[in-house]
Scaffold this motif. Structure first.
Motif, PDB file in Angstrom:
ATOM      1  N   ASP A  63     -65.273  27.370 -81.756  1.00  0.00           N
ATOM      2  CA  ASP A  63     -63.862  27.075 -81.496  1.00  0.00           C
ATOM      3  C   ASP A  63     -63.789  25.765 -80.708  1.00  0.00           C
ATOM      4  O   ASP A  63     -64.742  25.364 -80.040  1.00  0.00           O
ATOM      5  CB  ASP A  63     -63.215  28.206 -80.694  1.00  0.00           C
ATOM      6  CG  ASP A  63     -61.688  28.159 -80.807  1.00  0.00           C
ATOM      7  OD1 ASP A  63     -61.183  27.285 -81.541  1.00  0.00           O
ATOM      8  OD2 ASP A  63     -61.025  28.968 -80.136  1.00  0.00           O
ATOM      9  N   LYS A  64     -62.633  25.096 -80.770  1.00  0.00           N
ATOM     10  CA  LYS A  64     -62.425  23.864 -80.009  1.00  0.00           C
ATOM     11  C   LYS A  64     -62.437  24.182 -78.513  1.00  0.00           C
ATOM     12  O   LYS A  64     -61.808  25.149 -78.070  1.00  0.00           O
ATOM     13  CB  LYS A  64     -61.069  23.239 -80.358  1.00  0.00           C
ATOM     14  CG  LYS A  64     -61.004  22.557 -81.705  1.00  0.00           C
ATOM     15  CD  LYS A  64     -61.480  21.112 -81.595  1.00  0.00           C
ATOM     16  CE  LYS A  64     -61.369  20.447 -82.955  1.00  0.00           C
ATOM     17  NZ  LYS A  64     -59.966  20.267 -83.352  1.00  0.00           N
ATOM     18  N   ASN A  65     -63.146  23.375 -77.747  1.00  0.00           N
ATOM     19  CA  ASN A  65     -63.148  23.542 -76.297  1.00  0.00           C
ATOM     20  C   ASN A  65     -62.115  22.614 -75.647  1.00  0.00           C
ATOM     21  O   ASN A  65     -61.387  21.892 -76.346  1.00  0.00           O
ATOM     22  CB  ASN A  65     -64.552  23.304 -75.721  1.00  0.00           C
ATOM     23  CG  ASN A  65     -65.094  21.930 -76.106  1.00  0.00           C
ATOM     24  OD1 ASN A  65     -64.329  20.988 -76.345  1.00  0.00           O
ATOM     25  ND2 ASN A  65     -66.407  21.819 -76.197  1.00  0.00           N
ATOM     26  N   GLU A  66     -62.053  22.625 -74.330  1.00  0.00           N
ATOM     27  CA  GLU A  66     -61.066  21.795 -73.615  1.00  0.00           C
ATOM     28  C   GLU A  66     -61.291  20.311 -73.873  1.00  0.00           C
ATOM     29  O   GLU A  66     -60.348  19.532 -73.971  1.00  0.00           O
ATOM     30  CB  GLU A  66     -61.150  22.092 -72.109  1.00  0.00           C
ATOM     31  CG  GLU A  66     -60.637  23.463 -71.719  1.00  0.00           C
ATOM     32  CD  GLU A  66     -60.657  23.658 -70.221  1.00  0.00           C
ATOM     33  OE1 GLU A  66     -61.016  22.703 -69.494  1.00  0.00           O
ATOM     34  OE2 GLU A  66     -60.314  24.772 -69.760  1.00  0.00           O
ATOM     35  N   GLN A  67     -62.558  19.934 -73.995  1.00  0.00           N
ATOM     36  CA  GLN A  67     -62.872  18.532 -74.258  1.00  0.00           C
ATOM     37  C   GLN A  67     -62.337  18.099 -75.626  1.00  0.00           C
ATOM     38  O   GLN A  67     -61.826  16.992 -75.790  1.00  0.00           O
ATOM     39  CB  GLN A  67     -64.390  18.309 -74.192  1.00  0.00           C
ATOM     40  CG  GLN A  67     -64.796  16.839 -74.275  1.00  0.00           C
ATOM     41  CD  GLN A  67     -66.291  16.656 -74.070  1.00  0.00           C
ATOM     42  OE1 GLN A  67     -67.003  17.572 -73.668  1.00  0.00           O
ATOM     43  NE2 GLN A  67     -66.778  15.455 -74.356  1.00  0.00           N
ATOM     44  N   GLY A  68     -62.463  19.015 -76.601  1.00  0.00           N
ATOM     45  CA  GLY A  68     -61.954  18.723 -77.937  1.00  0.00           C
ATOM     46  C   GLY A  68     -60.441  18.584 -77.959  1.00  0.00           C
ATOM     47  O   GLY A  68     -59.893  17.692 -78.619  1.00  0.00           O
ATOM     48  N   GLN A  69     -59.774  19.455 -77.228  1.00  0.00           N
ATOM     49  CA  GLN A  69     -58.312  19.393 -77.158  1.00  0.00           C
ATOM     50  C   GLN A  69     -57.850  18.117 -76.453  1.00  0.00           C
ATOM     51  O   GLN A  69     -56.876  17.480 -76.850  1.00  0.00           O
ATOM     52  CB  GLN A  69     -57.780  20.634 -76.431  1.00  0.00           C
ATOM     53  CG  GLN A  69     -58.024  21.925 -77.206  1.00  0.00           C
ATOM     54  CD  GLN A  69     -57.745  23.170 -76.371  1.00  0.00           C
ATOM     55  OE1 GLN A  69     -57.321  23.066 -75.215  1.00  0.00           O
ATOM     56  NE2 GLN A  69     -57.984  24.334 -76.946  1.00  0.00           N
ATOM     57  N   ALA A  70     -58.585  17.724 -75.392  1.00  0.00           N
ATOM     58  CA  ALA A  70     -58.244  16.490 -74.680  1.00  0.00           C
ATOM     59  C   ALA A  70     -58.487  15.275 -75.563  1.00  0.00           C
ATOM     60  O   ALA A  70     -57.722  14.299 -75.515  1.00  0.00           O
ATOM     61  CB  ALA A  70     -59.078  16.389 -73.402  1.00  0.00           C
ATOM     62  N   LYS A  71     -59.552  15.351 -76.355  1.00  0.00           N
ATOM     63  CA  LYS A  71     -59.858  14.250 -77.267  1.00  0.00           C
ATOM     64  C   LYS A  71     -58.735  14.046 -78.266  1.00  0.00           C
ATOM     65  O   LYS A  71     -58.307  12.914 -78.529  1.00  0.00           O
ATOM     66  CB  LYS A  71     -61.167  14.555 -78.004  1.00  0.00           C
ATOM     67  CG  LYS A  71     -61.570  13.551 -79.077  1.00  0.00           C
ATOM     68  CD  LYS A  71     -62.121  12.292 -78.469  1.00  0.00           C
ATOM     69  CE  LYS A  71     -62.687  11.385 -79.555  1.00  0.00           C
ATOM     70  NZ  LYS A  71     -63.216  10.106 -78.996  1.00  0.00           N
ATOM     71  N   GLU A  72     -58.240  15.119 -78.847  1.00  0.00           N
ATOM     72  CA  GLU A  72     -57.161  15.028 -79.825  1.00  0.00           C
ATOM     73  C   GLU A  72     -55.873  14.502 -79.180  1.00  0.00           C
ATOM     74  O   GLU A  72     -55.128  13.735 -79.787  1.00  0.00           O
ATOM     75  CB  GLU A  72     -56.920  16.392 -80.463  1.00  0.00           C
ATOM     76  CG  GLU A  72     -58.049  16.820 -81.400  1.00  0.00           C
ATOM     77  CD  GLU A  72     -57.754  18.148 -82.076  1.00  0.00           C
ATOM     78  OE1 GLU A  72     -56.802  18.823 -81.659  1.00  0.00           O
ATOM     79  OE2 GLU A  72     -58.492  18.510 -83.017  1.00  0.00           O
ATOM     80  N   ALA A  73     -55.645  14.902 -77.929  1.00  0.00           N
ATOM     81  CA  ALA A  73     -54.425  14.460 -77.243  1.00  0.00           C
ATOM     82  C   ALA A  73     -54.494  12.978 -76.885  1.00  0.00           C
ATOM     83  O   ALA A  73     -53.468  12.298 -76.799  1.00  0.00           O
ATOM     84  CB  ALA A  73     -54.210  15.287 -75.976  1.00  0.00           C
ATOM     85  N   ALA A  74     -55.710  12.464 -76.711  1.00  0.00           N
ATOM     86  CA  ALA A  74     -55.871  11.072 -76.282  1.00  0.00           C
ATOM     87  C   ALA A  74     -56.064  10.101 -77.439  1.00  0.00           C
ATOM     88  O   ALA A  74     -56.247   8.900 -77.209  1.00  0.00           O
ATOM     89  CB  ALA A  74     -57.065  10.968 -75.337  1.00  0.00           C
TER      90      ALA A  74
ATOM     91  N   VAL B  75     -69.307  15.227 -83.316  1.00  0.00           N
ATOM     92  CA  VAL B  75     -68.173  15.951 -82.717  1.00  0.00           C
ATOM     93  C   VAL B  75     -68.618  17.290 -82.135  1.00  0.00           C
ATOM     94  O   VAL B  75     -67.787  18.116 -81.761  1.00  0.00           O
ATOM     95  CB  VAL B  75     -67.051  16.190 -83.763  1.00  0.00           C
ATOM     96  CG1 VAL B  75     -66.415  14.881 -84.173  1.00  0.00           C
ATOM     97  CG2 VAL B  75     -67.577  16.957 -84.978  1.00  0.00           C
ATOM     98  N   GLY B  76     -69.923  17.505 -82.029  1.00  0.00           N
ATOM     99  CA  GLY B  76     -70.425  18.787 -81.545  1.00  0.00           C
ATOM    100  C   GLY B  76     -69.984  19.110 -80.135  1.00  0.00           C
ATOM    101  O   GLY B  76     -69.763  20.286 -79.786  1.00  0.00           O
ATOM    102  N   ASN B  77     -69.801  18.058 -79.300  1.00  0.00           N
ATOM    103  CA  ASN B  77     -69.384  18.306 -77.911  1.00  0.00           C
ATOM    104  C   ASN B  77     -67.930  18.737 -77.804  1.00  0.00           C
ATOM    105  O   ASN B  77     -67.468  19.149 -76.743  1.00  0.00           O
ATOM    106  CB  ASN B  77     -69.600  17.036 -77.082  1.00  0.00           C
ATOM    107  CG  ASN B  77     -68.788  15.859 -77.609  1.00  0.00           C
ATOM    108  OD1 ASN B  77     -68.592  15.715 -78.806  1.00  0.00           O
ATOM    109  ND2 ASN B  77     -68.332  15.014 -76.707  1.00  0.00           N
TER     110      ASN B  77
END
Length: 500
Positions: A338-349, A317-319
């Motif tokens: 901190d969570k980046n945009e990719q992490g936030q998109a991952k959680e939303a998807a 989950v490093g990315n």
């Protein structure tokens, strides 16, 4: 006492598939046919190595008595039978598929394709097949072999092949398509090939189109522009369990249809996995950060970066995080993440996936149903690994290793027919349950002395229990595979045979 229940069921299925005739057509001798049948029965009823199977056939099972053969049973003969079956595997599988189609009136309009792998505890040094790769059983430390299989919508196997453990999944599709093209007599009419995202590259989709087939696959592209789904009506369906809800939006172009799906069950599962990994990753990062303020702990900047890199690799989950390491004079002094945009998109998807197909005639629910039929392949792999002895594989060289896997596939051909007949009759128990119920149906000998100094041995089958009787009835096979056998001999003859 010899067990006959499960053996009787398997041998009866072999009879329906005309297995003897198939092997005779491939120039098997009667002795080789006997060994081949005993090997497959052993794999289905008492899965193990050829040595264990030989011991079971000799000491426990009445399969030899049912088959009426007098061949000497030993593990080397079973090894040779396995290799001989493998050398003729394509022809045998094709004939078994033809028999299944005729017996069960199979449509074969949908072809499900997937791969799995299994591991070895040993090193398998020098093997050209067993290689280290991504293990589906999380055994990356062990060498693997990969098994690919195609089955129809009813769960009947069609083709299989053993690949190297590190094979690239997309590369295997060409072999399967060439097999489908070659066997037009077997797979009649237009076919829809259903695959997961691992195989569904753009090159493979083009290959399917050129072969004249249709496809339903999981899109490798994770997201599309919001405008792509705008003004599309969302549908909701309840799955067979009566609890899980699937939300869908269907969008069509001139050539393809795309189905945006969100599964509650998938969301719950993926969220739990993702949360667990993120928590462990953050805890480890905090431990490294707190260590920077303690004496006698590693603080070199290069080493800290190396440790963080290992954490990213371990938890995957490093990315999803932006990690900054502040340093001074070659030493790390602080870590911020901190969570980046990719992490936030991952959680939303989470729980969302997209299907794509060139079957423009299908509704969203029909497309989803075809994709969910891939669980049939997963169930077949579960049967092969759990009930049919795909693992453990004790062989050291490649040919016996591959032959062992192919014997399991042939066992699954038989099992698919047995389970299909039971399900039609309303019995939905798995093979392990059926096998256990039939275990107590045995063949026994009753001995009695006569007044004229002789001994009468009566060899007979025990009366089936109510559940055994029901299974035999549903399968439309006899309740007792063998009749009574009487042997009369003098007491002197009996004594001599015991002393021998």
């Amino acid at each position: 006492v010899k067990t006959i229940g499960a053996e009787h069921v398997v041998i009866s299925q072999m009879g329906e598939y005309r297995f003897d005739k198939i092997l005779r057509g491939l120039d098997f001798t009667e002795e080789q046919i006997a060994y081949a049948k005993m090997l497959i029965v052993g794999r289905m009823v008492h899965p193990g190595s050829e040595r264990e199977t030989a011991l079971w056939l000799t000491e426990t099972s009445g399969v030899g008595e049912i088959l009426g053969n007098n061949v000497k049973i030993y593990d080397t003969a079973l090894h040779r039978a396995a290799v001989l079956l493998w050398e003729n595997h394509d022809a045998i599988e094709q004939e078994l598929s033809v028999q299944a189609r005729e017996l069960f009136s199979l449509k074969e309009s949908v072809i499900l394709y997937d791969l799995t792998n299994t591991y070895f505890e040993g090193s398998k040094r020098g093997s050209k097949v067993a290689k280290h790769g991504k293990s589906k059983e999380r055994r990356k430390d062990c060498p693997l072999i990969t098994l690919s299989i195609t089955i129809d919508e009813e769960g009947f196997p069609k083709q299989s092949k053993v690949w190297q453990g590190n094979v690239s999944e997309p590369e295997t599709l060409e072999y399967i398509l060439s097999g489908l093209k070659k066997e037009q007599g077997l797979f009649s009419g237009e076919k829809t090939i259903v695959m997961d995202a691992g195989i569904a590259t753009e090159e493979n989709i083009e290959m399917i189109k050129k072969s004249g087939n249709k496809y339903v696959v999981v899109s490798r592209k994770k997201s599309y522009e919001d405008s792509f789904w705008s003004e599309k009506v969302e549908e909701k369906i309840t799955l067979l369990d009566g609890k899980t809800t699937l939300r869908m939006k269907l969008a069509k172009t001139k050539e393809e249809a795309f189905l945006l799906c969100h599964s509650e069950a998938k969301e719950a599962k993926e969220s739990a996995i993702l949360l667990r990994r993120e928590q462990k990753f953050e805890q480890e990062l905090m431990a490294i950060k707190e260590g920077l303020e303690k004496k006698k702990t590693q603080k070199k900047y290069d080493k800290i970066i190396e440790r963080i890199g290992r954490l990213k690799e371990r938890y995957g989950v490093g990315n999803l995080y932006t990690v900054k390491v502040k340093h001074k004079d070659g030493k790390a002094i602080d870590i911020q993440f901190d969570k980046n945009e990719q992490g936030q998109a991952k959680e939303a998807a989470v729980g969302t996936y997209i299907l794509r197909t060139n079957r423009l005639d299908l509704s969203g629910e029909e497309i989803s149903k075809l994709h969910r039929s891939l669980t049939t392949v997963e169930e077949s792999f579960k049967h092969m690994k759990g009930d049919l002895g795909l693992r453990p594989n004790f062989h050291h060289t490649d040919i016996p290793t591959i032959a062992h896997a192919h014997v399991t596939v042939l066992g699954y051909h038989m099992l698919a027919g047995i389970l299909k007949k039971l399900r039609i009759a309303g019995i939905h128990s798995n093979w392990n349950t059926i096998r256990n119920i039939l275990t107590t149906h045995v063949r026994v000998t009753t001995t009695m002395n006569t007044e004229d100094n002789h001994v009468i041995d009566i060899r007979t089958c025990t009366t089936p229990t109510e559940k055994q009787y029901m299974i035999y009835n549903k399968l439309k096979i006899t309740h007792t595979p063998l009749g009574r056998k009487y042997i009369k001999s003098s007491i002197k003859t009996q004594r001599c045979s015991v002393e021998k």
